[in-house]
Write a protein that holds these residues in place. Structure first.
Motif, PDB file in Angstrom:
ATOM      1  N   ARG B 353      -3.003  -9.247  74.296  1.00  0.00           N
ATOM      2  CA  ARG B 353      -2.281  -8.389  75.231  1.00  0.00           C
ATOM      3  C   ARG B 353      -2.491  -8.819  76.670  1.00  0.00           C
ATOM      4  N   ASN B 354      -3.521  -9.602  76.913  1.00  0.00           N
ATOM      5  CA  ASN B 354      -3.822 -10.000  78.295  1.00  0.00           C
ATOM      6  C   ASN B 354      -2.937 -11.120  78.813  1.00  0.00           C
ATOM      7  N   PHE B 355      -2.306 -11.855  77.918  1.00  0.00           N
ATOM      8  CA  PHE B 355      -1.440 -12.936  78.397  1.00  0.00           C
ATOM      9  C   PHE B 355      -0.176 -12.980  77.556  1.00  0.00           C
ATOM     10  N   GLN B 356       0.945 -13.068  78.226  1.00  0.00           N
ATOM     11  CA  GLN B 356       2.241 -13.047  77.544  1.00  0.00           C
ATOM     12  C   GLN B 356       3.149 -14.140  78.090  1.00  0.00           C
ATOM     13  N   ILE B 357       4.236 -14.380  77.391  1.00  0.00           N
ATOM     14  CA  ILE B 357       5.110 -15.486  77.784  1.00  0.00           C
ATOM     15  C   ILE B 357       6.569 -15.047  77.821  1.00  0.00           C
ATOM     16  N   ILE B 358       7.331 -15.616  78.731  1.00  0.00           N
ATOM     17  CA  ILE B 358       8.783 -15.426  78.787  1.00  0.00           C
ATOM     18  C   ILE B 358       9.417 -16.773  78.470  1.00  0.00           C
ATOM     19  N   PHE B 359      10.311 -16.796  77.511  1.00  0.00           N
ATOM     20  CA  PHE B 359      10.893 -18.067  77.110  1.00  0.00           C
ATOM     21  C   PHE B 359      12.148 -18.396  77.913  1.00  0.00           C
ATOM     22  N   GLN B 360      12.549 -19.650  77.786  1.00  0.00           N
ATOM     23  CA  GLN B 360      13.684 -20.148  78.545  1.00  0.00           C
ATOM     24  C   GLN B 360      14.996 -19.475  78.152  1.00  0.00           C
ATOM     25  N   ASP B 361      15.245 -19.452  76.835  1.00  0.00           N
ATOM     26  CA  ASP B 361      16.568 -19.058  76.377  1.00  0.00           C
ATOM     27  C   ASP B 361      16.552 -17.617  75.883  1.00  0.00           C
ATOM     28  N   PRO B 362      17.085 -16.687  76.682  1.00  0.00           N
ATOM     29  CA  PRO B 362      17.020 -15.284  76.257  1.00  0.00           C
ATOM     30  C   PRO B 362      17.880 -15.008  75.027  1.00  0.00           C
ATOM     31  N   PHE B 363      18.699 -16.008  74.629  1.00  0.00           N
ATOM     32  CA  PHE B 363      19.538 -15.779  73.456  1.00  0.00           C
ATOM     33  C   PHE B 363      18.756 -16.023  72.173  1.00  0.00           C
ATOM     34  N   SER B 364      17.727 -16.863  72.245  1.00  0.00           N
ATOM     35  CA  SER B 364      16.969 -17.104  71.024  1.00  0.00           C
ATOM     36  C   SER B 364      15.614 -16.410  71.027  1.00  0.00           C
ATOM     37  N   SER B 365      15.246 -15.780  72.144  1.00  0.00           N
ATOM     38  CA  SER B 365      13.913 -15.198  72.165  1.00  0.00           C
ATOM     39  C   SER B 365      13.892 -13.739  71.715  1.00  0.00           C
ATOM     40  N   LEU B 366      15.066 -13.169  71.461  1.00  0.00           N
ATOM     41  CA  LEU B 366      15.106 -11.797  70.948  1.00  0.00           C
ATOM     42  C   LEU B 366      15.706 -11.823  69.548  1.00  0.00           C
ATOM     43  N   SER B 367      15.003 -11.232  68.612  1.00  0.00           N
ATOM     44  CA  SER B 367      15.481 -11.253  67.240  1.00  0.00           C
ATOM     45  C   SER B 367      16.797 -10.483  67.122  1.00  0.00           C
ATOM     46  N   PRO B 368      17.860 -11.126  66.627  1.00  0.00           N
ATOM     47  CA  PRO B 368      19.175 -10.480  66.622  1.00  0.00           C
ATOM     48  C   PRO B 368      19.300  -9.300  65.652  1.00  0.00           C
ATOM     49  N   ARG B 369      18.308  -9.105  64.784  1.00  0.00           N
ATOM     50  CA  ARG B 369      18.414  -8.020  63.817  1.00  0.00           C
ATOM     51  C   ARG B 369      17.625  -6.783  64.222  1.00  0.00           C
ATOM     52  N   LEU B 437      -1.775 -12.132  82.817  1.00  0.00           N
ATOM     53  CA  LEU B 437      -1.156 -13.429  83.068  1.00  0.00           C
ATOM     54  C   LEU B 437       0.185 -13.495  82.362  1.00  0.00           C
ATOM     55  N   LEU B 438       1.194 -13.935  83.081  1.00  0.00           N
ATOM     56  CA  LEU B 438       2.511 -14.085  82.482  1.00  0.00           C
ATOM     57  C   LEU B 438       2.946 -15.533  82.634  1.00  0.00           C
ATOM     58  N   ILE B 439       3.231 -16.177  81.529  1.00  0.00           N
ATOM     59  CA  ILE B 439       3.705 -17.556  81.587  1.00  0.00           C
ATOM     60  C   ILE B 439       5.210 -17.528  81.476  1.00  0.00           C
ATOM     61  N   LEU B 440       5.888 -18.223  82.392  1.00  0.00           N
ATOM     62  CA  LEU B 440       7.349 -18.204  82.372  1.00  0.00           C
ATOM     63  C   LEU B 440       7.848 -19.625  82.174  1.00  0.00           C
ATOM     64  N   SER B 469      -0.404 -12.347  87.531  1.00  0.00           N
ATOM     65  CA  SER B 469      -0.458 -13.773  87.840  1.00  0.00           C
ATOM     66  C   SER B 469       0.654 -14.454  87.072  1.00  0.00           C
ATOM     67  N   TYR B 470       1.380 -15.331  87.754  1.00  0.00           N
ATOM     68  CA  TYR B 470       2.479 -16.023  87.086  1.00  0.00           C
ATOM     69  C   TYR B 470       2.164 -17.498  86.938  1.00  0.00           C
ATOM     70  N   CYS B 471       2.571 -18.049  85.831  1.00  0.00           N
ATOM     71  CA  CYS B 471       2.522 -19.495  85.682  1.00  0.00           C
ATOM     72  C   CYS B 471       3.944 -19.951  85.397  1.00  0.00           C
ATOM     73  N   PHE B 472       4.602 -20.529  86.395  1.00  0.00           N
ATOM     74  CA  PHE B 472       5.992 -20.947  86.241  1.00  0.00           C
ATOM     75  C   PHE B 472       6.066 -22.368  85.740  1.00  0.00           C
ATOM     76  N   ILE B 473       6.819 -22.558  84.688  1.00  0.00           N
ATOM     77  CA  ILE B 473       7.036 -23.904  84.196  1.00  0.00           C
ATOM     78  C   ILE B 473       8.492 -24.191  84.395  1.00  0.00           C
ATOM     79  N   SER B 474       8.802 -25.189  85.235  1.00  0.00           N
ATOM     80  CA  SER B 474      10.203 -25.357  85.572  1.00  0.00           C
ATOM     81  C   SER B 474      10.481 -26.757  86.087  1.00  0.00           C
TER      82      SER B 474
END
Lengths: 337, 524
Positions: B353-369, B437-440, B469-474
């Protein structure tokens, strides 16, 4: 809107498929009550002011004042005589023949052509063709549903494990499946048919041994794709266990391919049962089966009512299933509005 | 002389009345380069396809005229159209891997152009056009298959194919969007030089106005199928009329981020982090080959700080994100919040719970069902161990409001939302756990420019509110500039440069960094 409700909406827009589904469901549900439609036992009987239910309760001839301790022949001399005397009456089902009852009253030699008694004639043992078709249809569909359901469960299980864990597990299971799949299915069936008494359960068991393989390949591919999706990674970071990820995330998304296959697998299973029966490797001849009727039609070419009616039932069933399958396939590829 | 002209041109879907392009009128003069800017769905690509008469008539119906050398292309027969395509007007598509046939070698593909040509071309012409786009080793290239050459080479090859027949008009539809930044500049420079040498007219389509500005004399801005601005480049930047254009023009002018950070609590620290992939495994021999995706990475992030990690694709950025999230096995040490290590995490999943990630493609990072509520509550149940329905519901509503979404969206499915909304949902899913920490991982690169802007604002807002805290990967240096206090530059699995963002941008030490900055078209 949920994907399955979108699918249903798209499916409904294809009229042919929708009506096929309705007709198929109607026929199947009606055939589940075959005993009430086609039976040589009356549904209800009134003899000497006593009510009998031969359709539900097994009476012996003694119950009707006879001498034998066996089930009476309700269309035989003894019962007919009883019914003709006094206020006695009986209500027979619409088609007063069972799949196994032999019509001894027929004037013509068997196989007998259609008559007012046997609407579609009799087969070479004097059994009613209509009754055998109704029961045969039910057996085929139930058999196909069972085979498909078992195949899906096993196929999903193996496919999910292979696809999700990939790597070494996948490698070994895949080799196992290749070896397993290369066993000669037909020979095994012939061998088992000669060792054991052939029965419908044995057939389901033997065919289930191999039927899941093609499906597991598809499920494996879906899982291999699914395990790398971002939402699966996201679920891992949310602390879900492998089991939860498989069940909640990847499985619902892989089910589409399974659903697409359903009607085609069912029609395939019906065809397998029919061909095995036709070859004489399937169920014993006391069991009503479409394949056995077909092979009788081959033996008695002049008895057109055997092959033609079976052909119509078989083609009709398969066509309905294929139309349904087509509709499902279209509803997935179609636009998801 | 006018080469290409659109007159009151509209495109409609056959089964609806809403036009996809509405009353579009513009001219492309001889030797002019014209840029079309707009977000996805604005009708840019439809315009490009229309110029070649490539719209499927069963799907689209058109109104108005498209004049190519004064001939209305809708009145031409198919044979006439085929003669025009490639000979007079040619097109370069966005994704070179998809526009080349993977089962044919490049030689047979380019010879197809020769056969269709109405000019007499021979092997020397092919050689010349390959040389012109900078592919010098012609024999080797011609005998290769598309997958054997790099993405940049593929796009060069596509350009070579399209200039082979010396067309008068070249249409480039996002020709570099699928490529790395450093390649972008090379390819576009090549294209621009060719255009000048061969005296072609060019129609360049992009979502990136900075890129268009460099190469085009005139810019068209499209929005929702309508042409809202058509002006020479200099005027568009000095006097933008439309509010949308103003936003576009101002988007890239940003300041460095220099608010003060107390460098006290380390939220992330890696020591000699390495990660390798198995490339070749032999069943019978012991020898295995590995590819080093990360080598001795040492980074740290403090509380409330934003750190950027930049580099080209293949430099190991995403591998770094995945190993920080403990989704890959790695060597070395990763410490999160000073206490969480790999061993502790194996014992207690809840530490995630202390560290999470945001993925690049919001179309594939959320389960469609799954509904939005199911998506949001999953982490609450499994990591926060909250099972009370009312509480979960309240948390979901709170976090949705926090990211600027509405409560009534809870029971809807991801496919009902736009890209920007989905990315907000992904952010909500991570933030509901109150991570440190949030990794983006490229959080905005799949989104339209203005949506990017709103997500950036949201992230800045949330950071100050929750002291994240953000860690941007870009690879998007503009985003890094806006968001990050410090930056690490990665190349070929190692960190080659690090420092505050200002230092790196103003005074890059490595040639690679300098190259990266130059290619990004950022003005300082």
């Amino acid at each position: 809107m949920n994907t399955f409700s979108i699918m249903w909406k798209n499916f409904k827009s294809s009229r042919r498929s929708l009506y096929s589904l309705y007709i198929f469901m109607f026929l199947f549900i009606v055939s589940l009550f075959s005993e009430m439609i086609s039976n040589d036992k009356p549904i209800i009987m009134n003899i000497d002011d006593r009510v009998y239910y031969p359709y539900i309760i097994d009476y012996t001839e003694i119950d009707f004042g006879g001498e034998l301790e066996t089930t009476p022949d309700y269309k035989g001399y003894f019962i007919t005589n009883l019914l003709e005397s006094g206020d006695n009456w009986a209500i027979f089902p619409i088609n007063p023949h069972s799949y196994n009852s032999i019509n001894y009253n027929n004037m013509n030699p068997n196989p007998a052509p259609p008559s007012s008694d046997n609407l579609l004639g009799t087969d070479d043992r004097g059994r009613d063709v209509l009754a055998r078709l109704i029961y045969g249809f039910r057996l085929s569909v139930v058999f196909a549903l069972a085979l498909t359901a078992i195949g899906i469960v096993i196929g999903l299980f193996f496919g999910a494990i292979q696809g999700y864990f990939a790597g070494r597990i996948d490698l070994y299971l895949q080799r196992f499946i290749e070896i397993w799949g290369s066993m000669p299915e037909l020979y095994i069936l012939i061998i088992f048919a000669s060792i054991f008494e052939p029965s419908i359960l044995l057939l389901i068991f033997l065919l289930s041994l191999f039927g899941w393989i093609s499906l597991s390949d598809y499920v494996r591919a879906e899982f291999l794709k699914g395990r790398n999706m971002d939402y699966v990674n996201a679920a891992r970071t949310l602390g879900l266990t492998d089991y939860q990820i498989i069940i909640k995330h990847i499985l619902p998304n892989s089910l589409i391919s399974v659903v697409t296959f359903l009607p085609f697998r069912i029609s395939g299973a019906i065809l397998i049962l029919t061909s095995l029966d036709f070859l004489g490797l399937g169920v014993p001849s006391t069991t009503p089966s479409l394949g056995e009727l077909l092979s009788q039609g081959k033996e008695n070419i002049s008895a057109w009512w055997l092959s033609l009616t079976t052909f119509v039932v078989l083609v009709g069933t398969l066509m309905l299933l294929i139309f349904i399958g087509e509709g499902i396939r279209e509803s997935i590829s179609g636009k998801s509005s | 002389m006018t080469m290409l002209e659109f007159i009151n041109y509209s495109v409609l879907l056959n089964n609806s009345n809403a036009p996809l392009i509405k009353d579009l009128s513009f001219k492309l003069e001889e030797a002019q380069s014209l840029g079309i800017v707009g977000e996805s769905g604005s009708g840019k690509s439809l315009t490009a396809l229309s110029a070649l008469g490539l719209l499927n008539r069963r799907i689209f119906s058109t109104r108005g005229q498209v004049l190519l050398n004064r001939r209305n292309i809708f009145e031409l027969t198919d044979t006439e159209l085929n003669n025009i395509r490639g000979n007079e007007i040619s097109m370069i598509f966005q994704e070179p891997m998809l526009s080349l046939n993977p089962v044919k070698d490049l030689q047979s593909q380019i010879y197809e152009c020769v056969e269709l040509s109405n000019k007499n071309l021979d092997h020397n012409d092919i050689k010349n056009s390959l040389n012109a786009v900078g592919l010098t080793n012609t024999n080797k290239i011609l005998s290769s298959y598309p997958h054997m050459i790099s993405g940049g080479q593929r796009q060069r090859f596509m350009i070579a194919m399209s200039i082979l027949r010396k067309p008068n008009i070249m249409i480039a539809d996002e020709p570099t969007t699928a490529l790395d930044v450093t390649l972008q500049k090379q390819i576009l420079d090549t294209l621009n030089n060719l255009k000048n040498d061969l005296n072609m007219s060019m129609l360049l389509i992009s979502h990136d106005i900075e890129l268009i500005k460099r190469y085009c004399d005139q810019i068209l801005v499209m929005k929702d199928g309508v042409l809202i601005e058509n002006k020479p480049t200099s005027k568009i930047f000095s006097h933008p009329d439309h509010a949308y254009t103003k936003q576009l023009v101002n988007f890239k002018t940003s300041k460095f981020r220099e608010d003060y950070i107390t460098k006290e609590n380390k939220v992330l620290e890696t020591k000699n982090l390495s990660c390798k992939y198995l490339v070749k495994d032999s069943f019978f021999r012991k020898k295995k080959e590995y590819f080093n995706a990360l080598e001795d990475i040492n980074i740290n992030i403090y509380e409330g700080e934003s750190v950027g990690i930049v580099g080209e694709s293949g430099s190991g950025k995403t591998t770094l994100a995945m190993s920080i999230m403990h989704l890959l096995s790695y060597d070395g040490e990763i410490r999160i919040c000073d206490k969480i290590t790999q061993e502790k995490l194996l014992g207690d999943r809840q530490l995630r719970r202390n560290f999470q990630i945001i993925f690049q493609d919001p179309f594939s990072s959320l389960s469609p069902r799954m509904t939005i509520k199911q998506i949001l509550s999953e982490g609450i149940v499994s990591l926060l161990k909250i099972t009370e329905h009312k509480k979960i519901h309240q948390m979901c509503i709170n976090i949705l409001n926090e990211v600027g979404l509405e409560e009534n969206m809870l029971y809807r499915y991801p496919q009902e939302f736009s890209g920007g909304q989905r990315q907000r949902i992904a952010i909500a899913r991570a933030l509901v756990l109150q991570p440190k920490l949030l990794i983006l991982d490229e959080p905005t690169s799949a989104l339209d420019v203005l949506v990017q802007d709103s997500i950036v604002k949201l992230l800045l807002n949330l950071q100050s509110k929750f002291n994240l805290s953000y860690c941007f990967i870009s690879h998007d240096l503009n985003l890094i500039k806006k968001m990050c206090h410090r930056t690490y530059v990665m190349k070929d699995s190692v960190i080659i440069e690090q420092g505050t963002t200002r230092e790196i941008f103003k005074n890059p030490q490595e040639g690679y960094t300098r190259n990266l900055l130059e290619s990004s078209f950022i003005n300082y």
